[in-house]
Scaffold this motif. Structure first.
Motif, PDB file in Angstrom:
ATOM      1  N   ALA A   1       0.865  -1.181   0.000  1.00  0.00           N
ATOM      2  CA  ALA A   1       0.000   0.000   0.000  1.00  0.00           C
ATOM      3  C   ALA A   1       0.899   1.228   0.000  1.00  0.00           C
ATOM      4  O   ALA A   1       1.802   1.337   0.833  1.00  0.00           O
ATOM      5  CB  ALA A   1      -0.909   0.010   1.220  1.00  0.00           C
TER       6      ALA A   1
ATOM      7  N   VAL B   1      -2.873   0.202  -4.066  1.00  0.00           N
ATOM      8  CA  VAL B   1      -2.614  -1.134  -3.531  1.00  0.00           C
ATOM      9  C   VAL B   1      -2.155  -2.020  -4.684  1.00  0.00           C
ATOM     10  O   VAL B   1      -2.808  -2.085  -5.731  1.00  0.00           O
ATOM     11  CB  VAL B   1      -3.870  -1.737  -2.861  1.00  0.00           C
TER      12      VAL B   1
ATOM     13  N   THR C   1       3.534   0.354   3.064  1.00  0.00           N
ATOM     14  CA  THR C   1       3.769  -0.919   3.736  1.00  0.00           C
ATOM     15  C   THR C   1       3.822  -2.018   2.692  1.00  0.00           C
ATOM     16  O   THR C   1       3.178  -1.928   1.643  1.00  0.00           O
ATOM     17  CB  THR C   1       2.637  -1.247   4.738  1.00  0.00           C
TER      18      THR C   1
ATOM     19  N   SER D   1       3.346  -6.228   2.921  1.00  0.00           N
ATOM     20  CA  SER D   1       2.987  -7.324   3.822  1.00  0.00           C
ATOM     21  C   SER D   1       2.993  -8.638   3.060  1.00  0.00           C
ATOM     22  O   SER D   1       2.565  -8.689   1.903  1.00  0.00           O
ATOM     23  CB  SER D   1       1.598  -7.092   4.411  1.00  0.00           C
TER      24      SER D   1
ATOM     25  N   VAL E   1      -7.913  -7.948   4.427  1.00  0.00           N
ATOM     26  CA  VAL E   1      -6.789  -7.039   4.657  1.00  0.00           C
ATOM     27  C   VAL E   1      -7.319  -5.609   4.552  1.00  0.00           C
ATOM     28  O   VAL E   1      -7.879  -5.225   3.531  1.00  0.00           O
ATOM     29  CB  VAL E   1      -5.657  -7.267   3.624  1.00  0.00           C
TER      30      VAL E   1
ATOM     31  N   LEU F   1      -6.405  -1.665   4.444  1.00  0.00           N
ATOM     32  CA  LEU F   1      -5.297  -0.767   4.101  1.00  0.00           C
ATOM     33  C   LEU F   1      -5.807   0.650   4.273  1.00  0.00           C
ATOM     34  O   LEU F   1      -6.771   1.051   3.620  1.00  0.00           O
ATOM     35  CB  LEU F   1      -4.830  -1.045   2.678  1.00  0.00           C
TER      36      LEU F   1
ATOM     37  N   VAL G   1      -1.756  -1.224   7.766  1.00  0.00           N
ATOM     38  CA  VAL G   1      -2.348  -2.461   7.255  1.00  0.00           C
ATOM     39  C   VAL G   1      -2.759  -3.303   8.454  1.00  0.00           C
ATOM     40  O   VAL G   1      -2.027  -3.397   9.443  1.00  0.00           O
ATOM     41  CB  VAL G   1      -1.386  -3.232   6.312  1.00  0.00           C
TER      42      VAL G   1
END
Length: 178
Positions: free
Chosen positions: A5, A38, A64, A66, A107, A109, A143
């Motif tokens: 993100a 994203v 971020t 992940s 998830v 974001l 996140v």
């Protein structure tokens, strides 16, 4: 499966370029204030130590990356939604989407157009948080995750920022492997 993100100041004004091999899942923006992108990427055996996103102009950004195991390798994203919140608030709201497979992973974001903390929604677990620290107009990104035992709606879990401003909340439902 990797999800990145990128929350960037400047809204739709700067162009964001992802590294090779990353696919845009969705983006949302508030005019010229802030945008959030994203991306997804299927990790392989020879990944670099880091990735670099490019911006067409100099703006503050926070992001971020992940990693998620046990995600369907051929169809990782079941659904995605987003909400651009143009009214200043500490609540970073999202739009509900749905999961069509049991065992999916939700998830969240979240991005806000200022450097501040962001707390996950009740029932979600924080995965990572980042804030820009250089420049006049800053950004923060968060996140968080929640497992989904059943199919159906995700609801619209909001995150809470430490200080109010305009924000973007996005949800991505990852399909389980197998």
């Amino acid at each position: 499966q990797l999800l990145a993100a990128v929350t960037i100041r400047g809204g739709t004004s700067p162009t964001v370029t992802a590294p090779s091999g990353w696919t845009l899942v969705r983006s949302d923006a508030i005019s010229t204030t802030v945008a959030q992108y994203v991306y997804r990427h299927r990790a392989g055996p020879s990944e670099p130590a880091s990735w670099t996103w490019g911006f067409s102009k100099r703006e503050s950004a926070a992001g971020t990356v992940s990693a998620f195991a046990n995600v369907d390798p051929t169809n990782p994203v079941n659904a995605a939604s987003g909400s651009a919140n143009a009214t200043s608030s500490s609540s970073i709201t999202t739009s509900a989407t749905s999961a069509s497979r049991c065992g999916s992973l939700l998830v969240g974001l979240y991005g806000i157009a200022r450097a501040t903390s962001i707390s996950p929604s009740t029932g979600m677990t924080e995965g990572a948080e980042a804030a820009s620290s250089n420049g006049k107009h800053l950004a923060s990104s968060e996140v968080s995750i929640r497992g989904m035992a059943a199919t159906g709606t995700t609801g619209n879990p909001p995150a809470t920022a430490g200080a109010p401003f305009v924000s973007i909340g996005q949800l991505v439902v990852l399909n389980p492997a197998g």
